[in-house]
Write a protein that holds these residues in place. Structure first.
Motif, PDB file in Angstrom:
ATOM      1  N   LEU A  21       0.853  -1.631   0.119  1.00 47.89           N
ATOM      2  CA  LEU A  21       0.298  -0.278   0.026  1.00 47.89           C
ATOM      3  C   LEU A  21       0.814   1.112   0.112  1.00 47.89           C
ATOM      4  O   LEU A  21       0.513   2.337  -0.558  1.00 47.89           O
ATOM      5  N   GLN A  22       2.023   1.767   0.767  1.00 50.23           N
ATOM      6  CA  GLN A  22       3.009   2.302   0.480  1.00 50.23           C
ATOM      7  C   GLN A  22       3.386   2.738  -1.004  1.00 50.23           C
ATOM      8  O   GLN A  22       3.667   4.262  -0.946  1.00 50.23           O
ATOM      9  N   ALA A  23       3.982   1.654  -1.628  1.00 49.39           N
ATOM     10  CA  ALA A  23       4.100   1.597  -2.525  1.00 49.39           C
ATOM     11  C   ALA A  23       3.577   2.045  -3.615  1.00 49.39           C
ATOM     12  O   ALA A  23       3.839   2.879  -4.381  1.00 49.39           O
ATOM     13  N   MET A  24       1.876   1.951  -3.465  1.00 46.10           N
ATOM     14  CA  MET A  24       0.983   2.812  -4.195  1.00 46.10           C
ATOM     15  C   MET A  24       0.742   4.115  -3.782  1.00 46.10           C
ATOM     16  O   MET A  24       0.626   4.553  -5.231  1.00 46.10           O
ATOM     17  N   ALA A  25       0.565   4.148  -2.240  1.00 46.26           N
ATOM     18  CA  ALA A  25       0.794   5.428  -1.770  1.00 46.26           C
ATOM     19  C   ALA A  25       1.946   7.105  -2.358  1.00 46.26           C
ATOM     20  O   ALA A  25       1.448   7.505  -2.656  1.00 46.26           O
ATOM     21  N   ALA A  26       2.705   5.552  -3.070  1.00 44.23           N
ATOM     22  CA  ALA A  26       3.568   6.634  -3.145  1.00 44.23           C
ATOM     23  C   ALA A  26       4.371   6.593  -4.781  1.00 44.23           C
ATOM     24  O   ALA A  26       4.392   8.239  -5.063  1.00 44.23           O
ATOM     25  N   SER A  27       3.710   6.265  -5.798  1.00 45.27           N
ATOM     26  CA  SER A  27       3.211   6.726  -6.778  1.00 45.27           C
ATOM     27  C   SER A  27       2.075   7.477  -7.353  1.00 45.27           C
ATOM     28  O   SER A  27       2.432   8.078  -8.285  1.00 45.27           O
ATOM     29  N   GLN A  28       0.875   7.195  -6.324  1.00 41.22           N
ATOM     30  CA  GLN A  28      -0.039   8.398  -6.162  1.00 41.22           C
ATOM     31  C   GLN A  28       0.668   9.895  -6.005  1.00 41.22           C
ATOM     32  O   GLN A  28       0.131  10.620  -6.829  1.00 41.22           O
ATOM     33  N   ASP A  29       0.883   9.805  -4.841  1.00 39.21           N
ATOM     34  CA  ASP A  29       2.128  11.130  -4.122  1.00 39.21           C
ATOM     35  C   ASP A  29       2.639  11.738  -5.764  1.00 39.21           C
ATOM     36  O   ASP A  29       2.660  13.044  -5.694  1.00 39.21           O
ATOM     37  N   ILE A  30       3.401  10.984  -6.687  1.00 32.65           N
ATOM     38  CA  ILE A  30       4.069  11.414  -7.414  1.00 32.65           C
ATOM     39  C   ILE A  30       3.179  11.667  -8.354  1.00 32.65           C
ATOM     40  O   ILE A  30       3.231  13.072  -9.436  1.00 32.65           O
ATOM     41  N   LEU A  31       1.897  11.072  -9.306  1.00 32.92           N
ATOM     42  CA  LEU A  31       1.397  11.820  -9.424  1.00 32.92           C
ATOM     43  C   LEU A  31      -0.001  12.952  -9.390  1.00 32.92           C
ATOM     44  O   LEU A  31       0.365  13.642 -10.384  1.00 32.92           O
ATOM     45  N   THR A  32      -0.223  12.862  -8.586  1.00 36.16           N
ATOM     46  CA  THR A  32      -0.862  14.415  -7.765  1.00 36.16           C
ATOM     47  C   THR A  32       0.324  15.679  -7.973  1.00 36.16           C
ATOM     48  O   THR A  32      -0.300  16.451  -8.426  1.00 36.16           O
ATOM     49  N   ARG A  33       0.933  15.168  -8.037  1.00 39.22           N
ATOM     50  CA  ARG A  33       2.160  16.481  -7.879  1.00 39.22           C
ATOM     51  C   ARG A  33       2.989  16.964  -9.232  1.00 39.22           C
ATOM     52  O   ARG A  33       2.383  18.133  -9.360  1.00 39.22           O
ATOM     53  N   SER A  34       1.980  16.169 -10.102  1.00 36.50           N
ATOM     54  CA  SER A  34       2.619  16.823 -11.823  1.00 36.50           C
ATOM     55  C   SER A  34       1.004  17.171 -12.141  1.00 36.50           C
ATOM     56  O   SER A  34       0.426  17.024 -12.799  1.00 36.50           O
ATOM     57  N   ARG A  35      -0.155  17.125 -11.597  1.00 37.45           N
ATOM     58  CA  ARG A  35      -1.542  16.656 -11.225  1.00 37.45           C
ATOM     59  C   ARG A  35      -2.420  15.551 -12.472  1.00 37.45           C
ATOM     60  O   ARG A  35      -2.823  16.340 -13.325  1.00 37.45           O
ATOM     61  N   TRP A  36      -1.371  14.584 -12.248  1.00 36.26           N
ATOM     62  CA  TRP A  36      -2.187  13.460 -12.736  1.00 36.26           C
ATOM     63  C   TRP A  36      -1.512  13.757 -14.053  1.00 36.26           C
ATOM     64  O   TRP A  36      -1.970  12.948 -14.811  1.00 36.26           O
ATOM     65  N   GLN A  37      -0.509  14.462 -14.946  1.00 34.93           N
ATOM     66  CA  GLN A  37       0.046  14.382 -16.128  1.00 34.93           C
ATOM     67  C   GLN A  37       1.070  12.970 -16.646  1.00 34.93           C
ATOM     68  O   GLN A  37       1.497  12.446 -17.160  1.00 34.93           O
ATOM     69  N   LYS A  38       2.225  13.565 -15.519  1.00 33.72           N
ATOM     70  CA  LYS A  38       3.300  12.924 -15.928  1.00 33.72           C
ATOM     71  C   LYS A  38       4.110  12.248 -14.916  1.00 33.72           C
ATOM     72  O   LYS A  38       4.051  13.226 -13.437  1.00 33.72           O
ATOM     73  N   ALA A  39       4.623  11.550 -14.234  1.00 33.80           N
ATOM     74  CA  ALA A  39       6.394  10.804 -13.939  1.00 33.80           C
ATOM     75  C   ALA A  39       7.660  10.468 -14.435  1.00 33.80           C
ATOM     76  O   ALA A  39       7.300   9.804 -14.988  1.00 33.80           O
ATOM     77  N   ASP A  40       8.307  11.242 -13.468  1.00 34.42           N
ATOM     78  CA  ASP A  40       9.850  11.161 -13.939  1.00 34.42           C
ATOM     79  C   ASP A  40      10.227   9.215 -13.526  1.00 34.42           C
ATOM     80  O   ASP A  40      10.165   9.297 -12.088  1.00 34.42           O
ATOM     81  N   ILE A  41      10.939   8.746 -14.704  1.00 31.94           N
ATOM     82  CA  ILE A  41      11.268   7.019 -13.978  1.00 31.94           C
ATOM     83  C   ILE A  41      12.445   6.991 -12.755  1.00 31.94           C
ATOM     84  O   ILE A  41      12.156   6.622 -12.481  1.00 31.94           O
ATOM     85  N   GLY A  42      13.025   8.332 -12.945  1.00 27.80           N
ATOM     86  CA  GLY A  42      14.136   8.359 -12.162  1.00 27.80           C
ATOM     87  C   GLY A  42      14.113   8.770 -10.972  1.00 27.80           C
ATOM     88  O   GLY A  42      13.551   7.761  -9.830  1.00 27.80           O
ATOM     89  N   GLU A  43      12.710   9.679 -10.145  1.00 24.99           N
ATOM     90  CA  GLU A  43      12.363   9.840  -9.598  1.00 24.99           C
ATOM     91  C   GLU A  43      11.312   8.006  -9.125  1.00 24.99           C
ATOM     92  O   GLU A  43      11.562   8.781  -7.423  1.00 24.99           O
ATOM     93  N   LEU A  44      10.404   7.561  -9.673  1.00 25.13           N
ATOM     94  CA  LEU A  44       9.747   6.959  -8.894  1.00 25.13           C
ATOM     95  C   LEU A  44      10.646   5.985  -8.337  1.00 25.13           C
ATOM     96  O   LEU A  44       9.989   5.639  -7.316  1.00 25.13           O
TER      97      LEU A  44
END
Length: 237
Positions: free
Chosen positions: A91-114
């Motif tokens: 669940l924490q892994a899912m939440a981390a991905s969601q947090d990255i997407l939320t910061r980008s307004r659900w647009q894109k996420a950089d693979i390095g940051e992920l």
């Protein structure tokens, strides 16, 4: 009979005509402003409805994913404590991905940051710069969520069986195909690595994320010096 009267009447008529023209002009502008405001309001309502529909779709998908992970984790956990630990980590892994997407307004996420985020979730330390190598690649929502769980499972296995100091993750984008493809190599240094006797839920989750959700491929090579995993997924434009 005075010549001033016709002139006076003409001037008054011109002033009235000018006044009426100005009133008509202002009325036209006011009508245009009201029409534009109405169109903007209708557009805002439509966008709001679209956002609500998208949010409902995302919440439904997230709940389905969480329920599936909960069922599979519970079926393989030997105890309640083991289930709680594994399920909470996922669940924490899912939440981390969601947090990255939320910061980008659900647009894109950089693979390095992920990658850095998911590895820190497991290792608990800063990720060394030499551990990750690759260009900036932006992932869409589906790829971010699927790869987030995949990286978490791979990092968890590396924590258990591999040598973290020897972990190397390299990625690149192949532009020779259409659509472009992300090619990622995950290498773990360990002695005498052998294929597992049975396939656990973590391995099945990884394969499902890569092959089913992302239409990609994954190849594992168990060698004398360690484990090498090659992941390839198509990228959007």
């Amino acid at each position: 009979t005075s010549p001033i009267v016709p002139v006076f009447i003409a001037v008054v008529g011109l002033l009235l005509a000018a006044a009426m023209a100005m009133v008509a002009r202002y009325q036209s502008r006011a009508y245009e402003a009201v029409s534009a405001l109405q169109q903007t309001a209708e557009k805002s309502l439509a966008e709001k409805d679209l956002m609500l529909q998208e949010m409902k779709h995302r919440i439904k998908n997230s709940i389905s994913r969480v329920l599936a992970i909960a069922r599979q984790t519970a079926s393989k956990a030997p105890s309640v404590e083991e289930f709680s630990t594994s399920f909470s980590a996922r669940l924490q892994a899912m939440a981390a991905s969601q947090d990255i997407l939320t910061r980008s307004r659900w647009q894109k996420a950089d693979i390095g940051e992920l990658l850095r985020t998911e590895l820190q979730q497991v290792f608990g330390d800063e990720v060394p710069a030499e551990m990750l190598s690759g260009p900036r690649v932006l992932l869409d929502e589906a790829a971010t969520q699927a790869l987030g769980l995949t990286f978490h499972e791979l990092a968890t296995n590396a924590m258990k069986y591999g040598d973290i100091a020897g972990l190397r993750i390299v990625w690149k984008v192949s532009r020779s195909e259409n659509p472009r493809r992300l090619e990622l190599t995950w290498t773990e240094r360990a002695q005498g690595v052998e294929p597992p006797q049975r396939t656990g839920f973590g391995t099945r989750l990884i394969d499902m994320n890569i092959t089913r959700e992302l239409n990609g491929t994954i190849v594992r090579d168990f060698g004398r010096d360690g484990l090498r995993i090659e992941i390839t997924i198509p990228l959007g434009r």
